[in-house]
Design an enzyme around this catalytic site. Sequence first.
Site, PDB file in Angstrom:
ATOM      1  N   CYS A  24       0.812  -1.216   0.000  1.00 16.39           N
ATOM      2  CA  CYS A  24       0.000   0.000   0.000  1.00 16.39           C
ATOM      3  C   CYS A  24       0.850   1.273   0.000  1.00 16.39           C
ATOM      4  O   CYS A  24       0.568   2.229  -0.729  1.00 16.39           O
ATOM      5  CB  CYS A  24      -0.912  -0.013   1.217  1.00 16.39           C
ATOM      6  SG  CYS A  24      -0.074  -0.569   2.719  1.00 16.39           S
ATOM      7  N   HIS A  49      -2.944   6.013   4.779  1.00 16.40           N
ATOM      8  CA  HIS A  49      -1.504   6.174   4.976  1.00 16.40           C
ATOM      9  C   HIS A  49      -1.090   7.554   4.451  1.00 16.40           C
ATOM     10  O   HIS A  49      -1.461   7.935   3.333  1.00 16.40           O
ATOM     11  CB  HIS A  49      -0.718   5.115   4.181  1.00 16.40           C
ATOM     12  CG  HIS A  49      -0.731   3.744   4.802  1.00 16.40           C
ATOM     13  ND1 HIS A  49      -1.500   3.411   5.878  1.00 16.40           N
ATOM     14  CD2 HIS A  49      -0.036   2.621   4.460  1.00 16.40           C
ATOM     15  CE1 HIS A  49      -1.277   2.138   6.195  1.00 16.40           C
ATOM     16  NE2 HIS A  49      -0.407   1.632   5.352  1.00 16.40           N
TER      17      HIS A  49
HETATM   18  N1  HSE Z   1       2.219  -3.386   5.045  1.00 15.62           N
HETATM   19  C1  HSE Z   1       1.218  -2.380   5.083  1.00 15.62           C
HETATM   20  C2  HSE Z   1       1.036  -1.853   6.477  1.00 15.62           C
HETATM   21  C3  HSE Z   1      -0.099  -2.874   4.584  1.00 15.62           C
HETATM   22  O1  HSE Z   1       1.342  -2.591   7.414  1.00 15.62           O
HETATM   23  O2  HSE Z   1       0.580  -0.734   6.641  1.00 15.62           O
HETATM   24  C4  HSE Z   1      -0.021  -3.782   3.383  1.00 15.62           C
HETATM   25  O3  HSE Z   1      -0.273  -3.187   2.171  1.00 15.62           O
END
Ligand code: HSE
Length: 329
Positions: A125, A238
């Site tokens: 992501c 994010h």
């Molecule tokens: N690895 C990412 C996270 C999510 O822990 O925010 C996976 O796409």
Amino acid sequence: MRVAIVGATGAVGHELLKVLETSSLDFSELQLYASPRSAGSTLEFRGQPLTVQATPDGALPADLVLASAGGSISKEKAPRWVEGGAVVIDNSSAFRYDDDVPLVVPEVNGEAALGHKGIIANPNCTTAIAVVAVAPIHRKYGVKRMIVSTYQATSGAGQKGMDELLTETHKVLHGQDAGHHEFVHPIPFNVIPHIDVFQDNGYTKEEMKVVWETRKIMGDESLQISCTAVRIPTLRTHSEAITLELERPATPEAIRELLATAAGVEVRDDPSAKLYPMPLTASGKYDVEVGRIRQSLVFDGGIELFVAGDQLLKGAALNAVQIAEDLQR
Ligand code: HSE
């Protein structure tokens, strides 16, 4: 076309159903698979209940599999789905670095998936959200170095991660100590600079994924990238602060103009009106918000920006469905 979602009851599975409801993908049948524990439950799709089945060991009766059940299930089962004739768009990291598996963000390297039979990988992501903003800049100005600091939401650890944020915050607000299970430390009122496992070089695997995957998607192994990945107590978006050293100097105005017409990007950049990317406004949106665009004080002619993208959408379900739509065009 028969479509199967594997991992249908997880957070990404739910978003896949929602994105498919309004997507242009033309399919005649939708099958839902999950762990034996979830078999028999129902999920709603376009107003109708669909029953979840246990994921079988062998081939699936599907032409397209959207897999979001985790790396170990994909590693074991995806080759069998492919043998059975399906194209698999896999959300795990199990195959991302294989030479014969395209790693695709449609706005950036969509052509890599076209005509591909077998497994196509959806990126991590954090990478998908960053490259939507950085790839247009790379194409025009040539990115030499890229430094990323992330602010990653609890949805990156799935539904259980989001639930942990809410239940543990509730505990703290009622005078109890917060516990932790999905995260390496309690998440309420905390930031944790540790996602996934540490590597020998002092970076975490999450941070190295941004390095490896950005290079593969942008088709440029010479890119110098460094990332610090941090978990914060937000739900599903994010955010990332990105500093770029460029081959050819750019001005903030030119970057704003460039990104205003870039696919998958919403420029949200007016500090005087307190307008910039935030999880509050980016959650639930298909586009990645980009703002705080400014001239770098560190790199001559370099650019700094801030992005916020919904981890469950552009970071996962939306990207997978966009790949599928492109395959059908
Ligand atoms: N690895 C990412 C996270 C999510 O822990 O925010 C996976 O796409």
